[in-house]
Write an enzyme that holds these catalytic residues in place. Structure first.
Site, mmCIF file in Angstrom:
data_model
loop_
_atom_site.group_PDB
_atom_site.id
_atom_site.type_symbol
_atom_site.label_atom_id
_atom_site.label_comp_id
_atom_site.label_asym_id
_atom_site.label_seq_id
_atom_site.Cartn_x
_atom_site.Cartn_y
_atom_site.Cartn_z
ATOM 1 N N CYS A 1 0.758 -1.181 0.046
ATOM 2 C CA CYS A 1 -0.020 -0.016 -0.056
ATOM 3 C C CYS A 1 0.950 1.390 0.228
ATOM 4 C CB CYS A 1 -0.948 0.138 1.242
ATOM 5 S SG CYS A 1 -1.834 -1.299 1.402
ATOM 6 N N HIS B 1 -3.264 6.929 2.112
ATOM 7 C CA HIS B 1 -3.460 5.626 1.513
ATOM 8 C C HIS B 1 -4.947 5.373 1.741
ATOM 9 C CE1 HIS B 1 -4.280 1.580 0.598
ATOM 10 N NE2 HIS B 1 -4.070 1.032 1.745
ATOM 11 N N ASN C 1 -10.221 -0.015 -1.245
ATOM 12 C CA ASN C 1 -9.119 -0.203 -1.262
ATOM 13 C C ASN C 1 -8.218 -0.514 -2.310
ATOM 14 O OD1 ASN C 1 -6.156 -0.997 -0.340
ATOM 15 N ND2 ASN C 1 -6.668 -1.534 1.623
#
Length: 312
Positions: free
Chosen positions: A113, A238, A268
């Site tokens: 990530c 993020h 995500n």
């Protein structure tokens, strides 16, 4: 040239949209349950004939077009991803081949990530050192391919997509020094492992770490740019979970900044999440050329990397 800057950005998402109601037909969940816990409404899912490098190439082509450049103007390609299926050729080489970039250095960066902000820092260092003229930096992941769609704790989170930036030499630095690091002994908190590879995480551990340990680190990234959090025009974290993004942004102290909340419609998307959200803010005109923007990636490996950039 004493620095580098982001000349242009671009993003791409697959056409298929998966809603919370759709997921409620797959697992024991509901729109209310998902929104209250992670803030996500929809996510985009790539089909079996849409590999990671195709997602990446679409975003990269958009960034190149926006910059007014051709593939021949690029001599370094960096692709941040953790969902490459094959070991070789790497994603960067495949993206270069799709775009027709002649003879670039081509490398993948796997920091999950936090991959895009690591790759962006690497491009900045490389361009400033004179080892490349212009770099194409892409974050792309197909999280749907590493997800157990019978596990409601993870399948409600993920989406697919890509975001890209063109980095070039500049008289004035447009990418501030990176602040990066990791907590390797906590690598088990976020994993993509096994055969077949599957995404898993210890949600509470990640939440506590992100909301307590990261705010002072994000403020340090601002200090490295010679700014305070109050100077920021936007914060792009993020896009993991709205319940992490909102308290983290508040604790950073960026009281005048727009906070990216693309997670609500994209889920995500791992390494794609920061460039995807950043590109949307630029495209929508929410931020203006020259505005200072904090990009801060975190997650897999409990790694983090953040830097302040100037909006292209």
């Amino acid at each position: 040239m004493n620095g580098s800057r982001i000349a242009a950005v671009g993003h791409y998402q697959p056409a298929k949209v998966l809603t919370n109601e759709d997921l409620a037909g797959l697992v024991d969940t509901s729109d209310e349950w998902i929104r209250s816990r992670v803030g996500i409404r929809t996510r985009h899912i790539a089909g079996p004939d849409e590999p990671v490098d195709e997602l990446a190439a679409h975003a990269a082509a958009k960034a190149l077009a926006t910059a007014g450049l051709t593939p021949a103007d690029i001599d370094l390609v960096l692709v941040a991803t953790s969902t490459a299926v094959d070991r070789s050729p790497n994603m960067a080489a495949r993206v270069a081949a799709r775009l027709g970039i002649p003879g670039p250095a081509a490398m993948d960066v796997n920091v999950v990530c936090a991959g895009f902000t690591h790759a962006l820092a690497t491009a900045d260092h490389t361009v400033r050192a004179g080892a490349a003229r212009r770099a194409l930096v892409v974050g792309a992941d197909k999280m749907s391919e590493v997800t157990d769609w019978s596990d409601r704790t993870t399948c409600v989170l993920v989406g697919d997509g890509a975001g890209a930036a063109v980095v070039e030499a500049s008289d004035e630095p447009g990418i501030a020094p990176v602040l990066w690091g990791s907590v390797p002994e906590m690598g088990h908190a976020v994993r993509i492992e096994g055969q077949p590879a599957r995404f898993a995480q210890e949600g509470q551990s990640v939440y506590r770490w992100a909301t307590t340990r990261l705010p002072p680190l994000a403020r340090q990234a601002c200090e490295r740019a010679g700014l305070t959090p109050e100077d920021l025009a936007a914060v792009v974290l993020h896009q993991a979970n709205l319940r992490i993004i909102e308290p983290l942004a508040q604790k950073i102290g960026a009281v005048n900044a727009v906070v990216a909340r693309d997670v609500t419609e994209s889920g995500n998307t791992s390494a794609a999440s920061i460039p995807l959200a950043f590109s949307k803010l630029v495209e929508q005109g929410v931020i203006s050329t020259g505005d200072p923007v904090l990009l801060f990636g975190f997650g897999g490996n409990l790694s983090y990397a953040g830097q302040v950039v100037r909006c292209p």
